[in-house]
Scaffold this motif. Sequence first.
Motif, PDB file in Angstrom:
ATOM      1  N   LYS A   1     -44.158 -16.818  41.744  1.00  0.00           N
ATOM      2  CA  LYS A   1     -43.240 -16.357  40.701  1.00  0.00           C
ATOM      3  C   LYS A   1     -41.790 -16.490  41.151  1.00  0.00           C
ATOM      4  CE  LYS A   1     -42.494 -12.449  37.584  1.00  0.00           C
ATOM      5  NZ  LYS A   1     -42.923 -11.064  37.244  1.00  0.00           N
ATOM      6  N   MET A   2     -41.541 -16.195  42.419  1.00  0.00           N
ATOM      7  CA  MET A   2     -40.180 -16.337  42.943  1.00  0.00           C
ATOM      8  C   MET A   2     -39.741 -17.797  42.967  1.00  0.00           C
ATOM      9  SD  MET A   2     -40.190 -13.600  46.076  1.00  0.00           S
ATOM     10  CE  MET A   2     -38.515 -14.056  46.522  1.00  0.00           C
ATOM     11  N   ASP A   3     -40.702 -18.700  43.118  1.00  0.00           N
ATOM     12  CA  ASP A   3     -40.381 -20.136  43.106  1.00  0.00           C
ATOM     13  C   ASP A   3     -40.269 -20.696  41.700  1.00  0.00           C
ATOM     14  OD1 ASP A   3     -40.309 -20.202  45.839  1.00  0.00           O
ATOM     15  OD2 ASP A   3     -42.387 -20.870  46.070  1.00  0.00           O
ATOM     16  N   GLY A   4     -40.463 -19.831  40.696  1.00  0.00           N
ATOM     17  CA  GLY A   4     -40.310 -20.269  39.321  1.00  0.00           C
ATOM     18  C   GLY A   4     -41.559 -20.837  38.686  1.00  0.00           C
ATOM     19  N   ALA A   5     -42.712 -20.601  39.277  1.00  0.00           N
ATOM     20  CA  ALA A   5     -43.956 -21.124  38.726  1.00  0.00           C
ATOM     21  C   ALA A   5     -44.337 -20.361  37.462  1.00  0.00           C
ATOM     22  CB  ALA A   5     -45.083 -21.019  39.754  1.00  0.00           C
ATOM     23  N   THR A   6     -44.834 -21.074  36.487  1.00  0.00           N
ATOM     24  CA  THR A   6     -45.315 -20.448  35.258  1.00  0.00           C
ATOM     25  C   THR A   6     -46.727 -19.906  35.466  1.00  0.00           C
ATOM     26  OG1 THR A   6     -46.223 -22.533  34.436  1.00  0.00           O
ATOM     27  CG2 THR A   6     -43.919 -22.027  33.895  1.00  0.00           C
ATOM     28  N   GLY A   7     -47.219 -19.199  34.459  1.00  0.00           N
ATOM     29  CA  GLY A   7     -48.579 -18.673  34.550  1.00  0.00           C
ATOM     30  C   GLY A   7     -49.620 -19.763  34.683  1.00  0.00           C
ATOM     31  N   TRP A   8     -49.414 -20.883  33.966  1.00  0.00           N
ATOM     32  CA  TRP A   8     -50.366 -21.987  34.048  1.00  0.00           C
ATOM     33  C   TRP A   8     -50.369 -22.609  35.446  1.00  0.00           C
ATOM     34  CZ3 TRP A   8     -54.509 -24.315  32.738  1.00  0.00           C
ATOM     35  CH2 TRP A   8     -54.706 -25.668  33.047  1.00  0.00           C
ATOM     36  N   HIS A   9     -49.175 -22.768  36.045  1.00  0.00           N
ATOM     37  CA  HIS A   9     -49.102 -23.336  37.389  1.00  0.00           C
ATOM     38  C   HIS A   9     -49.757 -22.403  38.409  1.00  0.00           C
ATOM     39  CE1 HIS A   9     -45.852 -25.812  35.500  1.00  0.00           C
ATOM     40  NE2 HIS A   9     -46.408 -26.746  36.263  1.00  0.00           N
ATOM     41  N   SER A  10     -49.569 -21.097  38.253  1.00  0.00           N
ATOM     42  CA  SER A  10     -50.213 -20.146  39.168  1.00  0.00           C
ATOM     43  C   SER A  10     -51.726 -20.207  39.032  1.00  0.00           C
ATOM     44  CB  SER A  10     -49.715 -18.729  38.881  1.00  0.00           C
ATOM     45  OG  SER A  10     -48.332 -18.608  39.130  1.00  0.00           O
ATOM     46  N   PHE A  11     -52.196 -20.333  37.806  1.00  0.00           N
ATOM     47  CA  PHE A  11     -53.643 -20.430  37.595  1.00  0.00           C
ATOM     48  C   PHE A  11     -54.204 -21.706  38.215  1.00  0.00           C
ATOM     49  CE2 PHE A  11     -57.062 -22.239  34.988  1.00  0.00           C
ATOM     50  CZ  PHE A  11     -58.040 -21.262  35.149  1.00  0.00           C
ATOM     51  N   ARG A  12     -53.517 -22.821  37.982  1.00  0.00           N
ATOM     52  CA  ARG A  12     -54.035 -24.107  38.462  1.00  0.00           C
ATOM     53  C   ARG A  12     -53.924 -24.251  39.971  1.00  0.00           C
ATOM     54  NH1 ARG A  12     -50.932 -29.341  36.417  1.00  0.00           N
ATOM     55  NH2 ARG A  12     -49.448 -28.462  37.910  1.00  0.00           N
TER      56      ARG A  12
END
Length: 313
Positions: free
Chosen positions: A213-224
Amino acid sequence: MSTEASTEAPPKAISPAPDRPRRAIGSRTTSGSYPLWFYIPAGVLYIVLFVVPTFASFYFSLTRWSLFNVQFIGLENFVTFFREPMLLQGLINTFIYGFVTSGLKVVLGLGLAVLLTGPILGRGYLRTTIFFPVLVSTIGIGITFKVLLDPFGGLVNSSLAMLGIEGPRWLTDPSMALMSVAMVDVWQGVGIATLIFIAGIVAIPQEYFEAAKMDGATGWHSFRSITLPLVQPATATVVLLSLIGGLRSFELIWAMTRGGPGFSSDVVASVIYKQYQAGFYGLSTAGNVVLFLIVTVIVVPIFYTVNKRQVEA
């Protein structure tokens, strides 16, 4: 100048402590292993309840037998099994049913688990609701949905009729019967898949998500990039359990369609049961052996492949 004699005694040499004897109880050592005779009760039960019936099934599949007579006929039962259209159709339906139900349980279970581990209202209640069908008898669910999906007065088609929609013949159309039962199977079994996925997601350290989240990842990127790779052990468990259950399914199909209409929703287990009812005990035993080999050939490679990947990871 005189020196005074030392009154202190010279230090004694410290002898090495003797090795402590390894205490053994039966064959037990301090390494933590159990005595061999601890395994005997479980081994006896395994041999009596699994090994002996398995080898007996292989033998009786090569015979034409009844309660009072056994005649060895070789591979004739297997030849008949694969030549009969009804039996072959049941084998094809078994593969379709097993892979469809297991695939949907994995996809839906993972999606629901992601939803139910997030900050949503009534999360505990929703978890209980999704898991509840797992606790209900399969026969009870089959009878209930047989009534609900009745094309001439069932609640589902009656509700669709109120909206001006003509409901399909869920269980009486040969092209829909098997998939209708499969959807009910998914509805009942997705709860346990969701529970396993929830356990896998909760075990993931939250620091990974916070860093993403601090790196700016979206929810989809965190899931994948985080959830999907780290939940692989749970995915493997769900795949194995649902695939074994799907390939061996019988109760729900028998309660809802009895393999009909015709043989359109027959699977290997229901065909075996029908052969037993008709008195073809050798042929039905051969069907049991075929089903055993199918489950073994499909599940064992998946099991070892998944374990190998987890060890390498």
